[in-house]
Design a protein around this motif. Structure first.
Motif, PDB file in Angstrom:
ATOM      1  N   THR A   2      -6.336 -11.860 -16.316  1.00 14.29           N
ATOM      2  CA  THR A   2      -6.350 -11.746 -14.873  1.00 14.29           C
ATOM      3  C   THR A   2      -5.874 -10.361 -14.471  1.00 14.29           C
ATOM      4  OG1 THR A   2      -5.796 -14.070 -14.733  1.00 14.29           O
ATOM      5  CG2 THR A   2      -5.479 -12.775 -12.758  1.00 14.29           C
ATOM      6  N   ARG A   3      -6.555  -9.797 -13.493  1.00 10.17           N
ATOM      7  CA  ARG A   3      -6.136  -8.478 -13.021  1.00 10.17           C
ATOM      8  C   ARG A   3      -4.802  -8.595 -12.306  1.00 10.17           C
ATOM      9  NH1 ARG A   3      -6.139  -8.544  -7.900  1.00 10.17           N
ATOM     10  NH2 ARG A   3      -7.637  -9.678  -6.677  1.00 10.17           N
ATOM     11  N   PRO A   4      -4.074  -7.486 -12.171  1.00  8.97           N
ATOM     12  CA  PRO A   4      -2.779  -7.531 -11.492  1.00  8.97           C
ATOM     13  C   PRO A   4      -2.929  -7.963 -10.037  1.00  8.97           C
ATOM     14  CG  PRO A   4      -3.044  -5.459 -12.658  1.00  8.97           C
ATOM     15  CD  PRO A   4      -4.371  -6.164 -12.701  1.00  8.97           C
ATOM     16  N   PHE A   5      -1.884  -8.552  -9.518  1.00  7.51           N
ATOM     17  CA  PHE A   5      -1.784  -8.891  -8.106  1.00  7.51           C
ATOM     18  C   PHE A   5      -1.545  -7.583  -7.361  1.00  7.51           C
ATOM     19  CE2 PHE A   5       1.164 -10.190  -4.613  1.00  7.51           C
ATOM     20  CZ  PHE A   5       0.253 -10.926  -3.876  1.00  7.51           C
ATOM     21  N   ARG A   6      -2.410  -7.272  -6.381  1.00  6.40           N
ATOM     22  CA  ARG A   6      -2.340  -5.971  -5.701  1.00  6.40           C
ATOM     23  C   ARG A   6      -1.782  -6.119  -4.289  1.00  6.40           C
ATOM     24  NH1 ARG A   6      -8.076  -4.674  -8.111  1.00  6.40           N
ATOM     25  NH2 ARG A   6      -8.766  -5.898  -6.336  1.00  6.40           N
ATOM     26  N   VAL A   7      -0.781  -5.292  -3.992  1.00  7.97           N
ATOM     27  CA  VAL A   7      -0.145  -5.260  -2.682  1.00  7.97           C
ATOM     28  C   VAL A   7      -0.264  -3.846  -2.135  1.00  7.97           C
ATOM     29  CG1 VAL A   7       2.055  -5.484  -1.449  1.00  7.97           C
ATOM     30  CG2 VAL A   7       1.508  -7.058  -3.320  1.00  7.97           C
ATOM     31  N   LEU A   8      -0.642  -3.745  -0.864  1.00  5.56           N
ATOM     32  CA  LEU A   8      -0.592  -2.459  -0.163  1.00  5.56           C
ATOM     33  C   LEU A   8       0.584  -2.531   0.793  1.00  5.56           C
ATOM     34  CD1 LEU A   8      -1.703   0.335   0.571  1.00  5.56           C
ATOM     35  CD2 LEU A   8      -3.145  -0.797   2.289  1.00  5.56           C
ATOM     36  N   LEU A   9       1.550  -1.642   0.616  1.00  3.59           N
ATOM     37  CA  LEU A   9       2.771  -1.594   1.410  1.00  3.59           C
ATOM     38  C   LEU A   9       2.683  -0.400   2.349  1.00  3.59           C
ATOM     39  CD1 LEU A   9       5.694  -2.562   1.907  1.00  3.59           C
ATOM     40  CD2 LEU A   9       6.377  -1.150  -0.044  1.00  3.59           C
ATOM     41  N   VAL A  10       2.785  -0.656   3.648  1.00  9.22           N
ATOM     42  CA  VAL A  10       2.645   0.406   4.648  1.00  9.22           C
ATOM     43  C   VAL A  10       3.936   0.484   5.464  1.00  9.22           C
ATOM     44  CG1 VAL A  10       1.226   1.338   6.526  1.00  9.22           C
ATOM     45  CG2 VAL A  10       0.187  -0.179   4.798  1.00  9.22           C
ATOM     46  N   ASP A  11       4.635   1.610   5.333  1.00  5.68           N
ATOM     47  CA  ASP A  11       5.893   1.805   6.046  1.00  5.68           C
ATOM     48  C   ASP A  11       6.137   3.305   6.160  1.00  5.68           C
ATOM     49  OD1 ASP A  11       8.627   1.863   6.919  1.00  5.68           O
ATOM     50  OD2 ASP A  11       8.963  -0.075   5.962  1.00  5.68           O
ATOM     51  N   ASP A  12       6.531   3.764   7.325  1.00  8.69           N
ATOM     52  CA  ASP A  12       6.760   5.190   7.536  1.00  8.69           C
ATOM     53  C   ASP A  12       8.135   5.654   7.077  1.00  8.69           C
ATOM     54  OD1 ASP A  12       7.755   3.660   9.837  1.00  8.69           O
ATOM     55  OD2 ASP A  12       8.320   5.612  10.649  1.00  8.69           O
ATOM     56  N   ASN A  13       9.032   4.720   6.767  1.00  7.17           N
ATOM     57  CA  ASN A  13      10.392   5.077   6.367  1.00  7.17           C
ATOM     58  C   ASN A  13      10.460   5.215   4.847  1.00  7.17           C
ATOM     59  OD1 ASN A  13      13.134   4.803   5.479  1.00  7.17           O
ATOM     60  ND2 ASN A  13      13.665   4.087   7.530  1.00  7.17           N
ATOM     61  N   PRO A  14      10.676   6.446   4.339  1.00  9.88           N
ATOM     62  CA  PRO A  14      10.704   6.653   2.883  1.00  9.88           C
ATOM     63  C   PRO A  14      11.755   5.801   2.167  1.00  9.88           C
ATOM     64  CG  PRO A  14      10.676   8.766   4.032  1.00  9.88           C
ATOM     65  CD  PRO A  14      10.871   7.701   5.076  1.00  9.88           C
ATOM     66  N   ALA A  15      12.914   5.622   2.776  1.00  4.62           N
ATOM     67  CA  ALA A  15      13.969   4.823   2.138  1.00  4.62           C
ATOM     68  C   ALA A  15      13.539   3.361   2.034  1.00  4.62           C
ATOM     69  CB  ALA A  15      15.269   4.940   2.923  1.00  4.62           C
ATOM     70  N   ASP A  16      12.905   2.826   3.096  1.00  2.00           N
ATOM     71  CA  ASP A  16      12.426   1.442   3.060  1.00  2.00           C
ATOM     72  C   ASP A  16      11.316   1.274   2.026  1.00  2.00           C
ATOM     73  OD1 ASP A  16      14.236   0.724   4.999  1.00  2.00           O
ATOM     74  OD2 ASP A  16      12.763   0.566   6.625  1.00  2.00           O
ATOM     75  N   LEU A  17      10.426   2.262   1.946  1.00  2.58           N
ATOM     76  CA  LEU A  17       9.351   2.206   0.942  1.00  2.58           C
ATOM     77  C   LEU A  17       9.926   2.173  -0.467  1.00  2.58           C
ATOM     78  CD1 LEU A  17       6.499   4.655   2.063  1.00  2.58           C
ATOM     79  CD2 LEU A  17       6.321   2.203   1.668  1.00  2.58           C
ATOM     80  N   LEU A  18      10.877   3.054  -0.731  1.00  7.12           N
ATOM     81  CA  LEU A  18      11.484   3.128  -2.059  1.00  7.12           C
ATOM     82  C   LEU A  18      12.204   1.828  -2.409  1.00  7.12           C
ATOM     83  CD1 LEU A  18      12.040   4.842  -4.550  1.00  7.12           C
ATOM     84  CD2 LEU A  18      14.072   5.723  -3.395  1.00  7.12           C
TER      85      LEU A  18
END
Length: 142
Positions: A2-18
């Protein structure tokens, strides 16, 4: 396999993204997270890259809000089927209602506690991983 489960994460805050990427990485190789720092970047990615199983979209972003990105996704016939989960620090009833009016699949209020945020991500991954079908989203709706 099975291929990996793919998530697109969209957030303008670099700390929150990290922080979110670190929490998602705990789920191992079976999960791939792509991040975008703006709504326009996310739409470009969605229109050119492989489609994710689900999008996590921050509500409060400059230039193009999460609501505007959600509306663009749901108005695009090639993207409309992709589940979008709104993620925000706001639990204002108006924000929640607007997200569902624009056809968000879910609305999550970010926990201020790190452990509770980890628990939120775990529950999110478990739910969406179990909800997808083997060909989703590789085979688009006809």
């Amino acid at each position: 396999m099975t291929r990996p489960f793919r998530v697109l994460l969209v957030d303008d805050n670099p700390a929150d993204l990290l922080l979110a990427q670190e929490v998602f990485e705990e789920h191992g190789a079976g999960l791939t997270v792509t991040s975008c720092a703006s709504g326009s970047e996310a739409l470009r990615h969605l229109r050119t890259g492989p489609h994710p199983d689900v999008v996590i979209l921050d509500v409060n972003m400059p230039v193009m809000s999460g609501f505007e990105v959600l509306q663009a996704i749901k108005e695009d016939p090639a993207l409309v089927y992709i589940p979008v989960v709104m993620l925000s620090t706001s639990s204002q009833p108006g924000d929640v209602a607007r997200a569902y009016t624009l056809h968000a699949s879910s609305y999550m209020v970010k926990s201020t506690s790190f452990q509770k945020f980890v628990d939120q991500v775990d529950a999110f991954v478990n739910f969406w991983r179990e909800s997808r079908t083997p060909s989703w989203p590789d085979r688009q709706l006809q």
